[in-house]
Design a protein around this motif. Structure first.
Motif, short mmCIF file in Angstrom:
data_model
loop_
_atom_site.label_atom_id
_atom_site.label_comp_id
_atom_site.label_asym_id
_atom_site.label_seq_id
_atom_site.Cartn_x
_atom_site.Cartn_y
_atom_site.Cartn_z
N THR A 262 0.85 -1.21 0.00
CA THR A 262 0.00 0.00 0.00
C THR A 262 0.88 1.25 0.00
O THR A 262 0.52 2.25 -0.62
CB THR A 262 -0.96 0.00 1.21
OG1 THR A 262 -0.25 -0.45 2.36
CG2 THR A 262 -2.14 -0.90 0.96
N TYR B 120 -0.15 12.84 5.34
CA TYR B 120 -0.07 11.74 6.33
C TYR B 120 1.27 11.03 6.17
O TYR B 120 1.95 10.73 7.15
CB TYR B 120 -1.20 10.73 6.12
CG TYR B 120 -2.58 11.32 6.29
CD1 TYR B 120 -3.09 11.57 7.56
CD2 TYR B 120 -3.37 11.62 5.18
CE1 TYR B 120 -4.36 12.11 7.72
CE2 TYR B 120 -4.65 12.15 5.34
CZ TYR B 120 -5.13 12.39 6.61
OH TYR B 120 -6.38 12.92 6.76
N GLY C 163 2.35 9.57 9.74
CA GLY C 163 1.05 9.11 10.24
C GLY C 163 0.41 8.13 9.27
O GLY C 163 0.97 7.81 8.21
N PHE D 46 0.61 4.24 -2.74
CA PHE D 46 0.45 5.66 -2.42
C PHE D 46 1.58 6.49 -3.05
O PHE D 46 1.35 7.58 -3.56
CB PHE D 46 0.42 5.89 -0.91
CG PHE D 46 -0.90 5.55 -0.27
CD1 PHE D 46 -2.09 6.03 -0.79
CD2 PHE D 46 -0.95 4.75 0.86
CE1 PHE D 46 -3.32 5.73 -0.21
CE2 PHE D 46 -2.17 4.43 1.45
CZ PHE D 46 -3.34 4.91 0.91
N VAL E 44 -7.57 3.87 2.50
CA VAL E 44 -6.73 2.69 2.22
C VAL E 44 -7.61 1.49 1.88
O VAL E 44 -7.34 0.75 0.92
CB VAL E 44 -5.85 2.32 3.45
CG1 VAL E 44 -4.76 1.36 3.06
CG2 VAL E 44 -5.28 3.53 4.12
P1 AMP Z 1 5.23 1.98 3.86
O1 AMP Z 1 5.91 2.08 2.56
O2 AMP Z 1 4.45 0.71 4.05
O3 AMP Z 1 6.15 2.27 5.03
O4 AMP Z 1 4.11 3.15 3.87
C1 AMP Z 1 4.47 4.50 3.74
C2 AMP Z 1 3.35 5.37 4.27
O5 AMP Z 1 2.14 5.17 3.51
C3 AMP Z 1 2.93 5.08 5.71
O6 AMP Z 1 3.79 5.73 6.65
C4 AMP Z 1 1.51 5.64 5.73
O7 AMP Z 1 1.50 7.05 5.78
C5 AMP Z 1 1.00 5.23 4.36
N1 AMP Z 1 0.38 3.88 4.41
C6 AMP Z 1 0.81 2.76 3.78
N2 AMP Z 1 0.01 1.71 4.07
C7 AMP Z 1 -0.94 2.18 4.91
C8 AMP Z 1 -2.03 1.58 5.59
N3 AMP Z 1 -2.31 0.27 5.47
N4 AMP Z 1 -2.79 2.38 6.37
C9 AMP Z 1 -2.53 3.69 6.50
N5 AMP Z 1 -1.51 4.31 5.91
C10 AMP Z 1 -0.71 3.58 5.11
#
Ligand code: AMP
Length: 227
Positions: free
Chosen positions: A34, A55, A60, A38, A67
């Motif tokens: 995810t 966020y 955050g 994003f 999501v």
């Molecule tokens: P990651 O690459 O998984 O560390 O995600 C990077 C950022 O994307 C996180 O710090 C959140 O801001 C957002 N994000 C990714 N996955 C989620 C999720 N399942 N729920 C909420 N925010 C998410």
């Protein structure tokens, strides 16, 4: 064959992304991050990307409903028919319950792999992490540098450091993990789908251990369903 959902659970920097990709290649399942989704939306300056930006940059969580909707669309694609690997989702109890509602088949198998790593190691890892902005492959300047120097050895794109890997944001991401995501360990333990792996080992050793767990799960299911 029953559909298998593999959930990679663990703090930022635990190695979920690296392992999810390898598992995806080994089983020919899509590995769905995810965070990567994003970041791609943000690169393309879509409405969704703009919504998520603040966020993400503060460390955050993007609101659950945003999501959840994105994951629902992704999991409805044909390539998820036999199985998929989730990296970075679910991250809250609400998301876990939403996911459960999406996996409606009775014989679906859910396996949650928790990667455990101590905090100091995580902070060190994230501060020396380099990521390919194009294909998402990750490197570590100390332990697993790219063979192509400052470029991605998979696609040749110059590597960059994620904005949210800066020490202040990392601290916030770890705090958010402890508060929102760690309770999922108990959630999945109660449902009998949680297996913990030591994330301090080498990438290859961790991968070998995960493979063993997945195979064991598949074998248990097969023998359980024999007449
Ligand atoms: P990651 O690459 O998984 O560390 O995600 C990077 C950022 O994307 C996180 O710090 C959140 O801001 C957002 N994000 C990714 N996955 C989620 C999720 N399942 N729920 C909420 N925010 C998410």
């Amino acid at each position: 064959m029953a559909r298998i959902a593999i959930i990679m659970l663990g703090p930022p920097g635990a190695g979920k992304g690296t392992q999810a990709r390898r598992l995806g290649e080994a089983f020919n399942f899509p590995s769905i991050s995810t965070g990567d989704m994003f970041r791609e939306e943000l690169n393309n300056q879509t409405e969704l990307g703009k919504k998520a930006q603040a966020y993400m940059e503060s460390g955050g969580l993007v609101p659950d409903e945003v999501v959840d909707a994105m994951v629902k669309t992704r999991l409805s694609r044909k390539d998820c028919k036999h199985g998929f690997i989730l990296d970075g989702y679910p991250r809250t109890i609400h998301q876990a319950e939403f996911l459960q509602g999406l996996i409606v088949e009775e014989d679906a198998q859910v396996l949650t792999i928790g990667i455990h790593v101590e905090d100091e190691v995580l902070v060190n890892r994230l501060s020396s992490r380099w990521t390919c902005p194009k294909c998402g492959k990750m490197f570590n300047a100390k332990s697993s540098p790219s063979r192509a120097g400052d470029r991605c050895d998979a696609c040749g794109t110059p590597l960059g450091q994620r904005k949210d890997d800066s020490p202040g944001v990392v601290r916030e991401r770890l705090a958010v993990y402890r508060r929102e995501t760690k309770p999922l360990i108990e959630y999945f333990q109660e449902r009998g789908s949680y297996v913990e792996i030591n994330g301090a080992d080498s990438v290859d050793t961790i991968f070998g251990n995960i493979l063993q767990v997945v195979k064991q799960k598949q074998e248990n299911r097969t023998s359980a369903s024999l007449p």
